[in-house]
Design a protein around this motif. Structure first.
Motif, PDB file in Angstrom:
ATOM      1  N   ARG A  74       0.835  -1.195   0.000  1.00  0.00           N
ATOM      2  CA  ARG A  74       0.000   0.000   0.000  1.00  0.00           C
ATOM      3  C   ARG A  74       0.875   1.252   0.000  1.00  0.00           C
ATOM      4  NH1 ARG A  74      -5.326   0.947   1.329  1.00  0.00           N
ATOM      5  NH2 ARG A  74      -5.838   2.992   2.202  1.00  0.00           N
ATOM      6  N   ARG A  75       0.686   2.087  -0.982  1.00  0.00           N
ATOM      7  CA  ARG A  75       1.407   3.354  -1.079  1.00  0.00           C
ATOM      8  C   ARG A  75       0.406   4.473  -1.300  1.00  0.00           C
ATOM      9  NH1 ARG A  75       6.903   3.046  -1.780  1.00  0.00           N
ATOM     10  NH2 ARG A  75       7.810   1.056  -2.465  1.00  0.00           N
ATOM     11  N   ARG A  76       0.840   5.678  -0.980  1.00  0.00           N
ATOM     12  CA  ARG A  76      -0.012   6.846  -1.218  1.00  0.00           C
ATOM     13  C   ARG A  76      -0.190   7.069  -2.718  1.00  0.00           C
ATOM     14  NH1 ARG A  76      -3.672   9.910  -0.687  1.00  0.00           N
ATOM     15  NH2 ARG A  76      -3.702  11.913   0.393  1.00  0.00           N
ATOM     16  N   PRO A 120       0.284   4.547  -5.652  1.00  0.00           N
ATOM     17  CA  PRO A 120       0.624   3.244  -6.231  1.00  0.00           C
ATOM     18  C   PRO A 120       0.927   3.380  -7.713  1.00  0.00           C
ATOM     19  CG  PRO A 120      -1.735   3.402  -5.848  1.00  0.00           C
ATOM     20  CD  PRO A 120      -1.124   4.618  -5.230  1.00  0.00           C
ATOM     21  N   ALA A 121       1.505   2.323  -8.286  1.00  0.00           N
ATOM     22  CA  ALA A 121       2.003   2.374  -9.662  1.00  0.00           C
ATOM     23  C   ALA A 121       0.925   2.754 -10.666  1.00  0.00           C
ATOM     24  CB  ALA A 121       2.629   1.034 -10.030  1.00  0.00           C
ATOM     25  N   GLU A 122      -0.285   2.208 -10.521  1.00  0.00           N
ATOM     26  CA  GLU A 122      -1.326   2.524 -11.497  1.00  0.00           C
ATOM     27  C   GLU A 122      -1.691   4.010 -11.473  1.00  0.00           C
ATOM     28  OE1 GLU A 122      -3.352   0.572  -7.898  1.00  0.00           O
ATOM     29  OE2 GLU A 122      -1.550   0.320  -9.115  1.00  0.00           O
ATOM     30  N   GLN A 123      -1.607   4.616 -10.294  1.00  0.00           N
ATOM     31  CA  GLN A 123      -1.866   6.045 -10.186  1.00  0.00           C
ATOM     32  C   GLN A 123      -0.729   6.861 -10.799  1.00  0.00           C
ATOM     33  OE1 GLN A 123      -4.825   6.640  -9.532  1.00  0.00           O
ATOM     34  NE2 GLN A 123      -5.387   6.583  -7.370  1.00  0.00           N
ATOM     35  N   VAL A 124       0.482   6.361 -10.684  1.00  0.00           N
ATOM     36  CA  VAL A 124       1.626   7.083 -11.236  1.00  0.00           C
ATOM     37  C   VAL A 124       1.545   7.123 -12.762  1.00  0.00           C
ATOM     38  CG1 VAL A 124       4.139   7.251 -11.323  1.00  0.00           C
ATOM     39  CG2 VAL A 124       3.026   6.409  -9.262  1.00  0.00           C
ATOM     40  N   ILE A 125       1.037   6.061 -13.383  1.00  0.00           N
ATOM     41  CA  ILE A 125       0.843   6.077 -14.834  1.00  0.00           C
ATOM     42  C   ILE A 125      -0.098   7.214 -15.222  1.00  0.00           C
ATOM     43  CG2 ILE A 125      -0.278   4.862 -16.745  1.00  0.00           C
ATOM     44  CD1 ILE A 125       1.030   2.340 -15.879  1.00  0.00           C
ATOM     45  N   TRP A 126      -1.206   7.354 -14.497  1.00  0.00           N
ATOM     46  CA  TRP A 126      -2.113   8.465 -14.771  1.00  0.00           C
ATOM     47  C   TRP A 126      -1.411   9.801 -14.546  1.00  0.00           C
ATOM     48  CZ3 TRP A 126      -6.046   7.539 -17.598  1.00  0.00           C
ATOM     49  CH2 TRP A 126      -6.752   6.336 -17.500  1.00  0.00           C
ATOM     50  N   ILE A 138       6.283  12.578  -5.178  1.00  0.00           N
ATOM     51  CA  ILE A 138       5.893  12.504  -6.586  1.00  0.00           C
ATOM     52  C   ILE A 138       7.055  12.063  -7.477  1.00  0.00           C
ATOM     53  CG2 ILE A 138       4.988  13.812  -8.543  1.00  0.00           C
ATOM     54  CD1 ILE A 138       3.438  15.508  -6.480  1.00  0.00           C
ATOM     55  N   PRO A 139       8.226  12.733  -7.447  1.00  0.00           N
ATOM     56  CA  PRO A 139       9.337  12.242  -8.274  1.00  0.00           C
ATOM     57  C   PRO A 139       9.838  10.870  -7.846  1.00  0.00           C
ATOM     58  CG  PRO A 139      10.051  14.051  -6.856  1.00  0.00           C
ATOM     59  CD  PRO A 139       8.561  13.996  -6.774  1.00  0.00           C
ATOM     60  N   GLN A 140       9.716  10.559  -6.559  1.00  0.00           N
ATOM     61  CA  GLN A 140      10.109   9.232  -6.094  1.00  0.00           C
ATOM     62  C   GLN A 140       9.216   8.161  -6.702  1.00  0.00           C
ATOM     63  OE1 GLN A 140      10.016   9.403  -1.822  1.00  0.00           O
ATOM     64  NE2 GLN A 140      11.667  10.921  -1.684  1.00  0.00           N
ATOM     65  N   ALA A 141       7.917   8.444  -6.758  1.00  0.00           N
ATOM     66  CA  ALA A 141       6.975   7.487  -7.344  1.00  0.00           C
ATOM     67  C   ALA A 141       7.238   7.325  -8.836  1.00  0.00           C
ATOM     68  CB  ALA A 141       5.543   7.959  -7.105  1.00  0.00           C
ATOM     69  N   ARG A 142       7.552   8.436  -9.508  1.00  0.00           N
ATOM     70  CA  ARG A 142       7.842   8.363 -10.957  1.00  0.00           C
ATOM     71  C   ARG A 142       9.104   7.539 -11.200  1.00  0.00           C
ATOM     72  NH1 ARG A 142       8.426   7.060 -15.158  1.00  0.00           N
ATOM     73  NH2 ARG A 142       8.497   8.192 -17.140  1.00  0.00           N
ATOM     74  N   ALA A 143      10.103   7.694 -10.351  1.00  0.00           N
ATOM     75  CA  ALA A 143      11.343   6.938 -10.509  1.00  0.00           C
ATOM     76  C   ALA A 143      11.100   5.447 -10.278  1.00  0.00           C
ATOM     77  CB  ALA A 143      12.402   7.469  -9.551  1.00  0.00           C
ATOM     78  N   ARG A 144      10.246   5.104  -9.321  1.00  0.00           N
ATOM     79  CA  ARG A 144       9.939   3.692  -9.067  1.00  0.00           C
ATOM     80  C   ARG A 144       9.257   3.052 -10.265  1.00  0.00           C
ATOM     81  NH1 ARG A 144       8.116   5.539  -4.013  1.00  0.00           N
ATOM     82  NH2 ARG A 144       5.964   5.339  -4.750  1.00  0.00           N
ATOM     83  N   LEU A 145       8.412   3.818 -10.926  1.00  0.00           N
ATOM     84  CA  LEU A 145       7.661   3.271 -12.056  1.00  0.00           C
ATOM     85  C   LEU A 145       8.582   2.892 -13.208  1.00  0.00           C
ATOM     86  CD1 LEU A 145       4.818   2.727 -13.303  1.00  0.00           C
ATOM     87  CD2 LEU A 145       4.972   5.041 -14.280  1.00  0.00           C
ATOM     88  N   GLY A 146       9.563   3.734 -13.504  1.00  0.00           N
ATOM     89  CA  GLY A 146      10.458   3.475 -14.625  1.00  0.00           C
ATOM     90  C   GLY A 146       9.812   3.782 -15.967  1.00  0.00           C
ATOM     91  N   ASP A 147      10.485   3.380 -17.038  1.00  0.00           N
ATOM     92  CA  ASP A 147      10.030   3.706 -18.388  1.00  0.00           C
ATOM     93  C   ASP A 147       9.242   2.591 -19.059  1.00  0.00           C
ATOM     94  OD1 ASP A 147      11.403   6.102 -18.141  1.00  0.00           O
ATOM     95  OD2 ASP A 147      13.251   5.248 -18.960  1.00  0.00           O
ATOM     96  N   GLU A 148       9.478   1.350 -18.672  1.00  0.00           N
ATOM     97  CA  GLU A 148       8.913   0.219 -19.403  1.00  0.00           C
ATOM     98  C   GLU A 148       7.386   0.198 -19.430  1.00  0.00           C
ATOM     99  OE1 GLU A 148      10.671  -3.316 -17.900  1.00  0.00           O
ATOM    100  OE2 GLU A 148      12.599  -2.980 -18.907  1.00  0.00           O
ATOM    101  N   PRO A 149       6.691   0.470 -18.311  1.00  0.00           N
ATOM    102  CA  PRO A 149       5.218   0.459 -18.391  1.00  0.00           C
ATOM    103  C   PRO A 149       4.674   1.508 -19.347  1.00  0.00           C
ATOM    104  CG  PRO A 149       5.942   0.335 -16.114  1.00  0.00           C
ATOM    105  CD  PRO A 149       7.154   0.662 -16.923  1.00  0.00           C
ATOM    106  N   MET A 150       5.307   2.695 -19.394  1.00  0.00           N
ATOM    107  CA  MET A 150       4.842   3.744 -20.296  1.00  0.00           C
ATOM    108  C   MET A 150       5.098   3.352 -21.750  1.00  0.00           C
ATOM    109  SD  MET A 150       3.598   5.602 -18.010  1.00  0.00           S
ATOM    110  CE  MET A 150       2.872   6.707 -19.222  1.00  0.00           C
ATOM    111  N   GLN A 151       6.218   2.697 -22.007  1.00  0.00           N
ATOM    112  CA  GLN A 151       6.498   2.233 -23.369  1.00  0.00           C
ATOM    113  C   GLN A 151       5.478   1.178 -23.786  1.00  0.00           C
ATOM    114  OE1 GLN A 151      10.506   0.868 -24.080  1.00  0.00           O
ATOM    115  NE2 GLN A 151       9.953  -0.177 -25.970  1.00  0.00           N
ATOM    116  N   TRP A 152       5.187   0.240 -22.896  1.00  0.00           N
ATOM    117  CA  TRP A 152       4.211  -0.812 -23.186  1.00  0.00           C
ATOM    118  C   TRP A 152       2.853  -0.201 -23.478  1.00  0.00           C
ATOM    119  CZ3 TRP A 152      -0.465  -2.803 -22.137  1.00  0.00           C
ATOM    120  CH2 TRP A 152      -0.711  -4.145 -22.432  1.00  0.00           C
TER     121      TRP A 152
END
Length: 219
Positions: free
Chosen positions: A45-47, A49-55, A91-105
């Motif tokens: 559980r994060r404030r 989460p990854a799916e929110q960071v994509i948005w 916010i930047p920490q969450a973006r860094a955790r997400l990485g580039d691959e999900p956005m490319q996919w």
């Protein structure tokens, strides 16, 4: 219309008003699949989460002239029932955790699906119409971008901003991008264009920019 002109025209018409429209056409299943396919789903559980960071990343692209906190608020990015505001540093920490691959996919999935629909709707004598073109774009002036991408140079030194070289396969009538390839400014557009040939569907007609006449297109 050249690729650069099409991108600039699209940028002029993108803003907060388009956020709801993008959300409506982007299935939540694609976001879940992007995270699953790249192994980046949030496991605890994060404030943010990854799916929110994509948005969040999508919102930053649509509202690029707005503070990031405003993007978070506009998209209501928080866990349901969570208390307290999201810390700016998170916010930047969450973006860094997400990485580039999900956005490319996610880009490849949406580009492939949406461009096919557009091309099918505007066939010419039974053929889908595509074009390949290239351009250069300025990117954020950071040390990493300068090291990775470089830029134009002259007798007075380097360009004011780092630059990226970009080649795209797009549907001719709508300019919907079907595939893209990009990298350092110093690399020829031709090298970025060549991998795009694999994304051209059968029963199609592809028009290439001058200088791309060598492309072995036989679809």
């Amino acid at each position: 219309m050249a690729l650069r002109d099409a991108l600039l025209t699209a940028a002029d018409h993108i803003g907060p008003a388009q956020v709801d429209n993008v959300c409506k056409h982007l299935p939540i299943e694609w976001i879940e699949q992007a995270l699953a396919a790249t192994g980046t789903a949030t496991l605890r559980r994060r404030r943010l989460p990854a799916e929110q960071v994509i948005w969040l990343v999508l919102g930053m692209a649509l509202m690029r002239d707005r503070p990031i906190e405003e993007v978070v608020t506009k998209l209501d990015l928080a866990l349901p029932g969570a208390s307290g505001a999201i810390a700016r540093s998170a916010i930047p920490q969450a973006r860094a955790r997400l990485g580039d691959e999900p956005m490319q996919w996610l880009f490849e999935r949406s580009a492939r699906t949406w461009s096919k629909v557009s091309a099918e709707a505007h066939r010419y004598r039974g053929l889908s119409l595509y074009g390949i073109d290239g351009t250069t774009l300025r990117v954020a002036d950071t040390p990493d971008n300068r090291d990775e991408l470089g830029g134009a140079s002259s007798s007075r030194g380097n360009s004011g901003y780092p630059q990226v070289c970009l080649a795209c396969l797009m549907v001719l009538r709508s300019h919907q991008i079907a595939a893209a390839n990009f990298g350092p400014y110093s690399t020829s557009e031709l090298k970025y264009a060549l991998p795009l040939l694999d994304s051209i569907p059968d029963r199609s007609l592809t028009i290439v920019d001058r200088g791309f006449f060598w492309c072995p297109i036989s679809h």
